[in-house]
Design a protein around this motif. Structure first.
Motif: not given
Length: 522
Positions: A92-95, A115-123
């Motif tokens: 969860n730390n990444s999103i 469909l579940i979609t999520v973008q990672l944090q930039p770093d």
């Protein structure tokens, strides 16, 4: 002079080049931020967006109504994903605090799936996610950045990892399809323009009416006709905010009609009207579509323009001219003068279809229509000429080609069968009306009393219609105690506000107050 000119040219060229580089980089960065949204919107008709934070999950867990709508299977799937991924601190730390998109799409089995979609944090890096998952679960590489993860003995999830975006579903097809990102998608642009997320909004639902046929054809047996034909070929979008409640499911926001040839465009920029024609509806009304405007004569000018665009104006003029020639009745003078400000199409629990038009002087219209009508009995007449109502009101009344009708209390009520009109009269005269039903009144108290367009379904009165028209798995969910059976009202209300419609979407459950035991036998 030449040196100055050369210097100016070099400066202008340099500034233009730097501006190009800046805006190109800016557009690239913006596109990279939108990768998750591009995946989520590909072929989706319905998307629920929310922010991945603790407060959302704490509130949504108290919303048992949402779980009823989704059903046990889908609710359990979302609970499992929350357990295995959201509650896993390392994953969860990444999103954290990223927007999550939940798209509803037909899968390879032609069933509606998530469909579940999520973008990672930039770093953060996709490789880190893969490493964590591999250390905890059995992973099967499916190729093309798609992996199958066995979470437990009964649940496996397909994961897509393209660029900075994670997609997940129990359907491999949906994950593969999500990797195809359209560079230009009107639905993506619409969501970007209407994303008004703030701390007071729990979540947003976005509807792409262009794609609703893809959903409905997996739910409905047969074609999208009749009352649901409004969802077919509808170039429209809606953006609605979710309002948390333990008693009802209510979204509000706006609907936008993109096509200039959309019939509903005739109701844009029209003042909202107080609705009263629904007061005549029988208690066994299953559904209705309602239309309201402020001035019929002005509205009809828009209708004529719309009919002209579809080459229907000649047909309409021919109908009116034939009535004038054959029966010496000027229909223009009747409808332009005595039509009030709303009309409605409705269907009874018996599947019979009717319509009604509000009039300013019903008795006068009754007299003026005598020569263009034939008697069925003292109260019920039939038009001698076809397509009269279509000529003056357009598409919704096209199915009433040569109807039987009655005029009662300043309402012209019509149907394709005399027996249907008689059934209406019996209900009306005996005061068996929808407005006397507690569940209907409860629902109407939750939406605006003024509008221009409304689409209503009484789920209890519609059960036999559903049985004939809804595929078995979805019908079972509609009638299950753990599903939608206890919800009595679906309502989609639109009120014109310039080029948009302020919208309320309501799914209501009437909670009848129990009578205390001490009062039961008094």
């Amino acid at each position: 002079m030449k040196k100055i000119l050369v210097i100016l040219i070099i400066l202008v060229t340099g500034v233009s080049f730097m501006a190009y580089l800046y805006f190109s980089k800016l557009n690239t960065e913006n596109n990279e931020k939108d990768l998750a949204l591009q995946s989520a919107t590909n072929n989706a008709a319905l998307i629920f967006a929310f922010q991945n934070d603790k407060s959302f999950y704490q509130i949504i867990e108290g919303q048992s109504l949402i779980q009823q709508v989704l059903g046990n299977q889908k609710s359990n799937l979302l609970k499992a994903l929350k357990l295995y991924f959201i509650q896993d601190a390392a994953l969860n730390n990444s999103i954290a605090n990223q927007e999550i998109y939940l798209s509803i799409l037909p899968d390879e089995e032609k069933e509606l799936n998530f469909l579940i979609t999520v973008q990672l944090q930039p770093d953060k890096k996709v490789q880190n996610i893969y490493t964590i998952l591999k250390s905890k679960y059995l992973i099967d590489d499916q190729g093309n950045d798609v992996f199958k993860i066995k979470l437990n003995d009964s649940l496996s999830i397909f994961f897509g990892t393209k660029n900075q975006v994670i997609t997940a579903s129990t359907s491999k097809k949906l994950v593969i399809d999500a990797a195809v990102r359209l560079a230009e998608n009107p639905f993506t642009e619409y969501i970007k323009q209407n994303n008004t997320y703030n701390k007071n909004v729990l979540g947003q639902i976005y509807i792409n009416f262009n794609k609703t046929p893809l959903l409905l054809q997996n739910i409905i047996a047969g074609k999208l006709n009749g009352e649901i034909s409004i969802f077919d070929k509808q170039n429209s979008y809606a953006s609605l905010n979710y309002n948390f409640s333990k008693e009802k499911i209510l979204f509000n926001g706006t609907t936008e009609l993109k096509s200039t040839d959309n019939y509903l465009k005739l109701f844009e920029k029209v003042p909202n009207q107080t609705i009263y024609i629904t007061n005549i509806l029988p208690s066994n009304t299953a559904n209705y579509n309602l239309y309201a405007f402020d001035n019929y004569e002005n509205w009809r000018k828009k209708l004529i323009t719309w009919q002209t665009n579809f080459d229907d104006e000649k047909k309409v003029s021919k109908t009116i001219d034939e009535v004038k020639s054959d029966y010496r009745v000027d229909l223009n003078s009747i409808f332009n003068t005595y039509t009030k400000n709303q009309f409605i199409c409705f269907q009874l629990s018996t599947a019979e279809k009717l319509g009604a038009i509000s009039l300013s002087n019903g008795e006068k219209v009754k007299q003026l229509l005598l020569d263009v009508s034939a008697d069925y009995n003292e109260e019920i007449k039939i038009f001698k000429q076809s397509d009269v109502l279509y000529a003056f009101f357009g598409t919704p009344l096209k199915k009433f080609a040569r109807p039987y009708y009655t005029i009662i209390d300043n309402n012209l009520v019509f149907a394709n069968n005399a027996s249907t009109v008689q059934a209406f009269l019996n209900s009306y005269k005996n005061n068996k009306l929808l407005i006397n039903e507690a569940s209907y009144l409860d629902a109407m108290n939750l939406v605006s009393t003024t509008s221009n367009l409304s689409f209503f379904i009484n789920t209890n009165n519609s059960k036999d219609i559903f049985k004939e028209n809804v595929l078995s798995p979805y019908y079972k969910h509609l009638r299950a105690d753990s599903g939608l059976k206890s919800f009595d009202t679906f309502y989609y209300q639109m009120s014109a506000d310039g080029n948009k419609f302020i919208t309320n979407l309501l799914l209501n459950k009437y909670l009848q107050s129990e009578i205390p035991d001490t009062l039961r036998n008094r």
